[in-house]
Design a protein around this motif. Structure first.
Motif, mmCIF file in Angstrom:
data_model
loop_
_atom_site.group_PDB
_atom_site.id
_atom_site.type_symbol
_atom_site.label_atom_id
_atom_site.label_comp_id
_atom_site.label_asym_id
_atom_site.label_seq_id
_atom_site.Cartn_x
_atom_site.Cartn_y
_atom_site.Cartn_z
ATOM 1 N N LYS A 163 2.020 -2.495 -7.642
ATOM 2 C CA LYS A 163 1.733 -1.668 -6.465
ATOM 3 C C LYS A 163 1.216 -0.300 -6.893
ATOM 4 O O LYS A 163 0.417 0.306 -6.199
ATOM 5 C CB LYS A 163 2.994 -1.478 -5.620
ATOM 6 N N ASP A 164 1.701 0.196 -8.023
ATOM 7 C CA ASP A 164 1.280 1.508 -8.515
ATOM 8 C C ASP A 164 -0.046 1.448 -9.254
ATOM 9 O O ASP A 164 -0.713 2.446 -9.401
ATOM 10 C CB ASP A 164 2.339 2.096 -9.447
ATOM 11 N N ARG B 149 1.885 -9.649 -7.896
ATOM 12 C CA ARG B 149 2.352 -9.170 -6.593
ATOM 13 C C ARG B 149 2.642 -10.343 -5.669
ATOM 14 O O ARG B 149 2.170 -11.452 -5.876
ATOM 15 C CB ARG B 149 1.293 -8.275 -5.974
ATOM 16 N N ARG C 225 2.855 -9.041 -14.542
ATOM 17 C CA ARG C 225 3.475 -9.167 -13.234
ATOM 18 C C ARG C 225 2.464 -9.625 -12.199
ATOM 19 O O ARG C 225 1.269 -9.387 -12.355
ATOM 20 C CB ARG C 225 4.065 -7.814 -12.830
ATOM 21 N N ASP D 292 7.910 -9.588 -11.744
ATOM 22 C CA ASP D 292 7.761 -8.483 -10.808
ATOM 23 C C ASP D 292 9.082 -8.139 -10.131
ATOM 24 O O ASP D 292 9.280 -7.018 -9.687
ATOM 25 C CB ASP D 292 6.703 -8.829 -9.762
ATOM 26 N N THR D 293 9.993 -9.110 -10.044
ATOM 27 C CA THR D 293 11.307 -8.869 -9.447
ATOM 28 C C THR D 293 12.359 -8.561 -10.507
ATOM 29 O O THR D 293 13.548 -8.493 -10.200
ATOM 30 C CB THR D 293 11.766 -10.072 -8.599
ATOM 31 N N SER E 42 4.767 -1.311 -12.108
ATOM 32 C CA SER E 42 4.662 -2.028 -10.841
ATOM 33 C C SER E 42 3.198 -2.236 -10.475
ATOM 34 O O SER E 42 2.408 -1.294 -10.522
ATOM 35 C CB SER E 42 5.361 -1.242 -9.734
ATOM 36 N N SER F 24 8.730 -6.180 -4.885
ATOM 37 C CA SER F 24 8.565 -5.748 -6.272
ATOM 38 C C SER F 24 9.624 -4.736 -6.663
ATOM 39 O O SER F 24 10.062 -3.931 -5.860
ATOM 40 C CB SER F 24 7.200 -5.087 -6.469
ATOM 41 N N GLN F 25 9.975 -4.804 -7.932
ATOM 42 C CA GLN F 25 10.848 -3.800 -8.519
ATOM 43 C C GLN F 25 9.929 -2.726 -9.098
ATOM 44 O O GLN F 25 8.785 -3.016 -9.419
ATOM 45 C CB GLN F 25 11.660 -4.473 -9.626
ATOM 46 N N GLY F 26 10.416 -1.519 -9.231
ATOM 47 C CA GLY F 26 9.601 -0.488 -9.875
ATOM 48 C C GLY F 26 9.274 -0.894 -11.301
ATOM 49 O O GLY F 26 9.442 -2.044 -11.679
ATOM 50 N N SER F 27 8.825 0.015 -12.091
ATOM 51 C CA SER F 27 8.527 -0.293 -13.491
ATOM 52 C C SER F 27 9.746 -0.931 -14.149
ATOM 53 O O SER F 27 10.866 -0.494 -13.943
ATOM 54 C CB SER F 27 8.145 0.974 -14.242
ATOM 55 N N ASN F 28 9.507 -1.991 -14.903
ATOM 56 C CA ASN F 28 10.602 -2.668 -15.599
ATOM 57 C C ASN F 28 10.110 -3.110 -16.971
ATOM 58 O O ASN F 28 9.023 -2.733 -17.400
ATOM 59 C CB ASN F 28 11.154 -3.840 -14.770
#
Length: 128
Positions: free
Chosen positions: A114-115, A22, A20, A74-75, A112, A103-107
């Motif tokens: 961001k995390d 950002r 992913r 990421d989306t 993610s 961003s979507q959370g974990s997928n």
């Protein structure tokens, strides 16, 4: 993420279509390639031969596709959605909207960013 980090990140993952990216990484990369393309075009005008800009565009084709695919991941979308750009006007507008989406959370493409990404002043994540 600043422009230098984004360029370094994209070039270190030159042909990596997994994972992913950002928003900051994608858009700073887009800005950097736009600025470099302007410089290449000016050089072409100065030497009177269109060679630098086309060679640069060819050299950056794979990393542009790779970071675009990672941004779509990421989306929560497949990187193959980049092919929608072949639909005149509407396809490219839709891609821009998706690339600008948060961003979507974990997928299925991983956790993610961001995390995962450390902030500039410590280990806490920072927003895109």
């Amino acid at each position: 993420m600043n422009m230098q980090e984004a360029v370094r990140s994209v070039l270190s993952q030159y042909a990596s279509f997994s994972g992913r990216a950002r928003r900051s990484e994608f858009w700073f990369w887009a800005l950097a390639t736009f600025l470099v393309s302007i410089v290449a075009s000016i050089i072409d005008l100065a030497i009177g031969v269109q060679i630098v800009a086309p060679v640069l565009a060819l050299a950056l084709l794979v990393p542009n596709l790779a970071v675009g695919a990672r941004r779509l991941h990421d989306t929560g979308r497949s990187g193959w959605w980049q092919l929608i750009a072949f639909i005149p006007i509407i396809g490219f507008i839709l891609l821009i909207v998706w690339w600008a989406t948060d961003s979507q959370g974990s997928n299925q493409y991983g956790p993610s960013p961001k995390d995962v990404a450390p902030g500039p002043y410590g280990s806490a994540p920072y927003a895109a």
